[in-house]
Design a protein around this motif. Structure first.
Motif, PDB file in Angstrom:
ATOM      1  N   ARG A 223       6.894 -69.701 -29.983  1.00  0.00           N
ATOM      2  CA  ARG A 223       6.894 -69.312 -28.593  1.00  0.00           C
ATOM      3  C   ARG A 223       7.972 -68.287 -28.289  1.00  0.00           C
ATOM      4  NH1 ARG A 223       5.754 -75.173 -25.683  1.00  0.00           N
ATOM      5  NH2 ARG A 223       3.744 -75.501 -26.675  1.00  0.00           N
TER       6      ARG A 223
ATOM      7  N   TRP B 107      -5.529 -66.498 -17.996  1.00  0.00           N
ATOM      8  CA  TRP B 107      -6.630 -66.016 -18.824  1.00  0.00           C
ATOM      9  C   TRP B 107      -6.530 -64.500 -19.015  1.00  0.00           C
ATOM     10  CZ3 TRP B 107      -8.074 -62.913 -15.054  1.00  0.00           C
ATOM     11  CH2 TRP B 107      -7.980 -63.377 -13.739  1.00  0.00           C
TER      12      TRP B 107
ATOM     13  N   LEU C 119      -1.849 -62.498 -24.204  1.00  0.00           N
ATOM     14  CA  LEU C 119      -1.723 -63.133 -25.520  1.00  0.00           C
ATOM     15  C   LEU C 119      -2.467 -62.329 -26.578  1.00  0.00           C
ATOM     16  CD1 LEU C 119      -0.796 -65.513 -27.298  1.00  0.00           C
ATOM     17  CD2 LEU C 119      -2.951 -66.651 -26.706  1.00  0.00           C
TER      18      LEU C 119
ATOM     19  N   THR D 171      -2.288 -70.307 -30.846  1.00  0.00           N
ATOM     20  CA  THR D 171      -2.409 -71.343 -29.812  1.00  0.00           C
ATOM     21  C   THR D 171      -1.037 -71.782 -29.331  1.00  0.00           C
ATOM     22  OG1 THR D 171      -4.511 -72.103 -30.750  1.00  0.00           O
ATOM     23  CG2 THR D 171      -3.330 -73.633 -29.306  1.00  0.00           C
TER      24      THR D 171
ATOM     25  N   GLY E 197       0.419 -69.106 -27.281  1.00  0.00           N
ATOM     26  CA  GLY E 197      -0.316 -68.958 -26.037  1.00  0.00           C
ATOM     27  C   GLY E 197       0.018 -70.003 -24.997  1.00  0.00           C
ATOM     28  N   HIS E 198       0.426 -71.188 -25.425  1.00  0.00           N
ATOM     29  CA  HIS E 198       0.701 -72.255 -24.463  1.00  0.00           C
ATOM     30  C   HIS E 198       1.886 -71.928 -23.557  1.00  0.00           C
ATOM     31  CE1 HIS E 198      -2.318 -75.180 -25.323  1.00  0.00           C
ATOM     32  NE2 HIS E 198      -1.975 -75.309 -26.592  1.00  0.00           N
TER      33      HIS E 198
ATOM     34  N   HIS F 189      -0.439 -68.937 -21.241  1.00  0.00           N
ATOM     35  CA  HIS F 189      -1.878 -68.834 -21.068  1.00  0.00           C
ATOM     36  C   HIS F 189      -2.568 -70.190 -21.120  1.00  0.00           C
ATOM     37  CE1 HIS F 189      -0.937 -64.642 -21.803  1.00  0.00           C
ATOM     38  NE2 HIS F 189      -2.163 -64.319 -21.430  1.00  0.00           N
ATOM     39  N   ASN F 190      -3.855 -70.148 -20.861  1.00  0.00           N
ATOM     40  CA  ASN F 190      -4.677 -71.345 -20.871  1.00  0.00           C
ATOM     41  C   ASN F 190      -6.113 -70.910 -21.130  1.00  0.00           C
ATOM     42  OD1 ASN F 190      -5.454 -73.978 -20.633  1.00  0.00           O
ATOM     43  ND2 ASN F 190      -4.788 -74.260 -18.520  1.00  0.00           N
TER      44      ASN F 190
ATOM     45  N   ILE G 245      -6.183 -68.203 -24.202  1.00  0.00           N
ATOM     46  CA  ILE G 245      -5.829 -68.664 -25.544  1.00  0.00           C
ATOM     47  C   ILE G 245      -6.967 -68.403 -26.522  1.00  0.00           C
ATOM     48  CG2 ILE G 245      -5.332 -70.713 -26.934  1.00  0.00           C
ATOM     49  CD1 ILE G 245      -3.631 -71.762 -24.671  1.00  0.00           C
ATOM     50  N   TYR G 246      -8.204 -68.664 -26.102  1.00  0.00           N
ATOM     51  CA  TYR G 246      -9.338 -68.404 -27.005  1.00  0.00           C
ATOM     52  C   TYR G 246      -9.334 -66.948 -27.474  1.00  0.00           C
ATOM     53  CZ  TYR G 246     -11.337 -72.759 -25.105  1.00  0.00           C
ATOM     54  OH  TYR G 246     -11.549 -74.055 -24.716  1.00  0.00           O
TER      55      TYR G 246
ATOM     56  N   VAL H 143      -6.600 -66.307 -29.984  1.00  0.00           N
ATOM     57  CA  VAL H 143      -6.956 -66.895 -31.286  1.00  0.00           C
ATOM     58  C   VAL H 143      -7.949 -65.997 -32.019  1.00  0.00           C
ATOM     59  CG1 VAL H 143      -8.217 -68.804 -32.370  1.00  0.00           C
ATOM     60  CG2 VAL H 143      -6.430 -69.277 -30.681  1.00  0.00           C
TER      61      VAL H 143
END
Length: 271
Positions: free
Chosen positions: A31, A65, A69, A92, A95-96, A99-100, A104-105, A108
Motif C-alpha cells: 500500500r 471505481w 489503481l 488488490t 487497491g484497498h 478503491h473498491n 480494483i477489478y 487487477v
C-alpha cells in the motif's frame, strides 16, 4: 510510467538498493500509505489516495471505481514476473487503500496482463489473462469483451476509435476517469497495436477521454511485451526525472532508472 506508478515502484526499487532479501511473494501489502508521500496538489486524480492516507483502513470514497489503481499497478505486474496470482494479490492489496469494486477489478486486470507479458505472452494472451483475472459478470469484463469484439470487427482505425468511444465511454459522467472505461479502451488499443509499443500508445492517446491514463496502461503492457528496444529513441531522450509536484517522495526519480531497478530486483530474486 505514470507518476502514480512511480509511487508504487518506489518501495520495490528501494528494497533493491538497500539489499533487502525478503521475497516479493512475502509482501502482504504494498500500500502506498506505507511510505511518505505528502500530497501537494488538489488534482482530482489523487482525491481517493489523499483520503486513504489520512485514514488508512477507512471505507473507500465514492470515487473508488476510478482508474487511479489501473494506472499505477504496472510495477506490481513487473515484480510478480509471470506469477498471475501474485500480481492479482498485490494489485488488490494496493487497491484497498483507495478503491473498491470495479476500481480494483480493473487494476487487477492490468497487473495480470503486465505480468503475463513478463512471461512472454503476446498481446492477445495478455488481454485474455487480464480478462480471466476479473469476475465474468463485472463491468470491467464486459467492457473488455465488447472492446475485443469491436477490434475484431474489421473497422478501420478512425471508425474503430469512434465505435470504441461510443460503446465503452461513459458520456453522461463529468469525469473521464472511470476504470472499466479506461481499461477497456487501453486494452483494446493494445490489440489494435498488436502489442507493439508506439502503435498501441498512439491509438490509445488519440481516442481522447482520460488519454494520458489510457496510453499509460496500453504502453505498460505493450512495453513489457516488446521491450525497451522497441521504444522510439526520441521518446526515451525526452524523459526527465519527475519533479514531485503531486507526490513529493517521487521527486528526482527517473522513469528509466526506476524500471532498471525493478528488473534488477526480479533478477536478484531469480538467482
Amino acid at each position: 510510467m505514470s507518476k502514480a506508478s512511480l509511487m508504487v515502484a518506489f518501495p520495490y526499487a528501494d528494497r533493491f538498493r538497500r539489499g533487502i532479501t525478503r521475497p516479493i511473494s512475502d509482501c502482504s501489502s504494498t500500500r502506498p500509505s506505507s511510505i511518505s508521500w505528502p500530497i501537494t496538489s488538489p488534482h482530482k486524480l489523487f482525491d481517493t489516495d489523499i483520503s486513504a492516507c489520512r485514514d488508512v483502513g477507512a471505507i473507500p470514497g465514492l470515487h473508488a471505481w476510478s482508474d487511479g489503481l489501473a494506472m499505477r499497478v504496472a510495477p506490481l505486474g513487473v515484480v510478480a514476473n509471470g506469477d498471475r496470482e501474485l500480481a492479482a494479490r498485490l494489485a488488490t492489496e494496493d487497491g484497498h487503500v483507495s478503491h473498491n469494486g470495479e476500481g480494483i477489478y480493473s487494476g487487477v486486470a492490468v497487473a495480470v496482463a503486465v505480468t503475463a507479458a513478463m512471461a512472454g505472452a503476446d498481446a492477445r494472451e495478455c488481454f485474455q489473462a487480464g480478462l480471466d483475472a476479473v469476475p465474468e459478470d463485472s463491468w470491467t469484463a464486459r467492457n473488455l469483451r465488447d472492446g475485443r469484439v469491436l477490434v475484431d470487427s474489421g473497422l478501420g482505425h478512425d471508425e474503430l476509435a469512434i465505435a470504441l468511444h461510443n460503446r465503452l465511454a461513459v458520456h453522461n459522467y463529468f469525469w473521464a476517469d472511470v476504470a472499466p472505461e479506461a481499461v477497456g479502451l487501453a486494452l483494446s488499443s493494445l490489440l489494435v497495436g498488436g502489442g507493439e509499443f508506439a502503435p498501441s500508445m498512439l491509438f490509445a492517446v488519440n481516442m481522447g477521454r482520460d488519454a494520458d491514463t489510457n496510453a499509460a496502461i496500453a504502453g505498460c503492457i505493450a512495453g513489457a511485451i516488446s521491450g525497451v528496444n522497441s521504444f522510439p529513441e526520441e521518446w526515451i531522450d525526452g524523459l526527465r526525472p519527475v519533479e514531485g509536484s503531486c507526490i513529493r517522495s517521487t521527486a528526482g526519480i527517473h522513469p528509466v532508472a526506476a524500471a532498471d531497478d525493478l528488473v534488477a530486483l526480479i533478477e536478484s530474486e531469480n538467482r
